[in-house]
Design an enzyme around this catalytic site. Structure first.
Site, short mmCIF file in Angstrom:
data_model
loop_
_atom_site.label_atom_id
_atom_site.label_comp_id
_atom_site.label_asym_id
_atom_site.label_seq_id
_atom_site.Cartn_x
_atom_site.Cartn_y
_atom_site.Cartn_z
CG LEU A 42 -2.28 -0.59 1.16
CD1 LEU A 42 -2.87 -0.49 2.51
CD2 LEU A 42 -3.33 0.11 0.22
CG ASP A 43 0.82 4.28 -3.21
OD1 ASP A 43 1.58 3.41 -3.47
OD2 ASP A 43 0.06 5.03 -3.87
N PRO A 44 2.22 4.88 1.07
CG PRO A 44 4.52 5.69 1.39
CD PRO A 44 3.51 5.11 0.10
NE ARG A 179 0.61 6.07 -6.39
CZ ARG A 179 1.71 6.17 -6.97
NH1 ARG A 179 2.13 7.03 -7.54
NH2 ARG A 179 2.35 5.00 -6.69
#
Length: 303
Positions: A42-44, A179
């Site tokens: 998962l992205d930060p 995104r």
């Protein structure tokens, strides 16, 4: 159950500003265990379901049959950044862009099913042996080949026309960048868009309601109840049909010996991959059928 033999899935609700590796690192400190892994990065700044594999369950990392995930994503229309989210450097503004609910819902139909997606520069995808995010941090932009991804469902949950913001629910297959999906939707509407928040609500068959926080895990350790809060490893393979072996077959399976398919009543001609249990209903691992040779061979042993 000792720390050496414990295994299963610990569903974590990843907090913002933690990388997936940060979560693993913090859990290693809490659990005093090294053998931990996760089922999908998962992205930060994203939150939500991060399935952590504990003990021998880490063997499942590269063979999970269920790679689908569901996200709740927030988007802002009218501008773009170099990272395709609100935390990047702004690269373009579209002051004349005005999206209506009708226009947005009409465009969403273009992004359902199998679509092509170009991975963002700020991603872990490798091109010619280099991670894209490493190149992006140096200001280098390279051509990235488009990849096919699967969008199972894409629905508009909330809409604010005055603020030009929306919340979308996305169910997708492996390798999808949310995104990038939002950025492409913005382009299809004649301008740009950035992701402003992302929560993964489901992954590998597990939901946000099953997830714990770091404080929860610390409490489980104090109480000695960690094992009872782990999801059994075989749930990772719930999408596969089950085979139940005899005691003799279980011993052979444990030793890596191929089994005779004709001696396994639950074998199905149309199915090649299975989850396997012994005569006492203990999960042993996965197995692969080779109908051309009439044998069942060990896939991955978890016992």
């Amino acid at each position: 159950m000792s720390q050496e033999t414990i295994q299963g899935v610990l569903c974590m609700n990843k907090p913002a500003e933690f990388t997936s590796f940060d979560v693993i690192g913090k859990l290693r400190g809490i659990l005093r265990m090294r053998r931990l892994g996760h089922t999908g990065t998962l992205d930060p700044m994203a939150t939500g379901v991060l399935s952590v594999l504990v003990g021998r369950a880490t063997r499942a990392c590269d063979i999970l049959p269920d790679q689908d995930k569901t996200y709740r994503a927030s988007v802002q229309f009218g501008w773009e950044t170099d990272t395709e989210d609100v935390w990047g450097v702004r690269t373009a503004v579209y002051p004349e862009m005005h999206v209506t609910k009708e226009a947005l819902e009409s465009v969403l139909s273009q992004f359902r099913g199998e679509i092509w997606q170009v991975p963002p520069m700020y991603s872990a995808v490798s091109v010619d042996g280099k991670r894209l995010y490493e190149l992006a941090r140096k200001g280098v932009v390279v051509d990235r080949p488009a990849r096919k991804v699967q969008i199972h469902t894409l629905t508009l949950e909330t809409w604010n026309e005055d603020a030009q913001t929306a919340e979308l629910l996305v169910s997708c297959g492996k390798g999808t960048y949310i995104r990038t999906l939002l950025s492409d939707i913005g382009k299809a509407l004649g301008g740009g868009a950035v992701m402003t928040a992302l929560c993964r609500t489901q992954a590998s068959g597990f939901s946000l309601e099953q997830c714990y926080t770091f404080e929860d895990v610390k409490r489980f350790c104090r109480e000695g109840s960690l094992a009872s809060h782990l999801i059994p490893t075989d749930r990772l393979f719930a999408a596969l049909p089950a085979l139940h072996l005899t005691e003799k077959q279980s011993v052979l399976y444990g030793n890596g010996v191929k089994l005779d398919l004709e001696q396994i009543p639950e074998y199905q001609d149309s199915q090649t991959e299975y989850r396997v249990y012994d005569a006492k209903q203990v999960f042993l691992g996965t197995a692969l059928a080779e109908p051309e040779n009439s044998v069942l061979r060990v896939g991955k042993n978890f016992n």
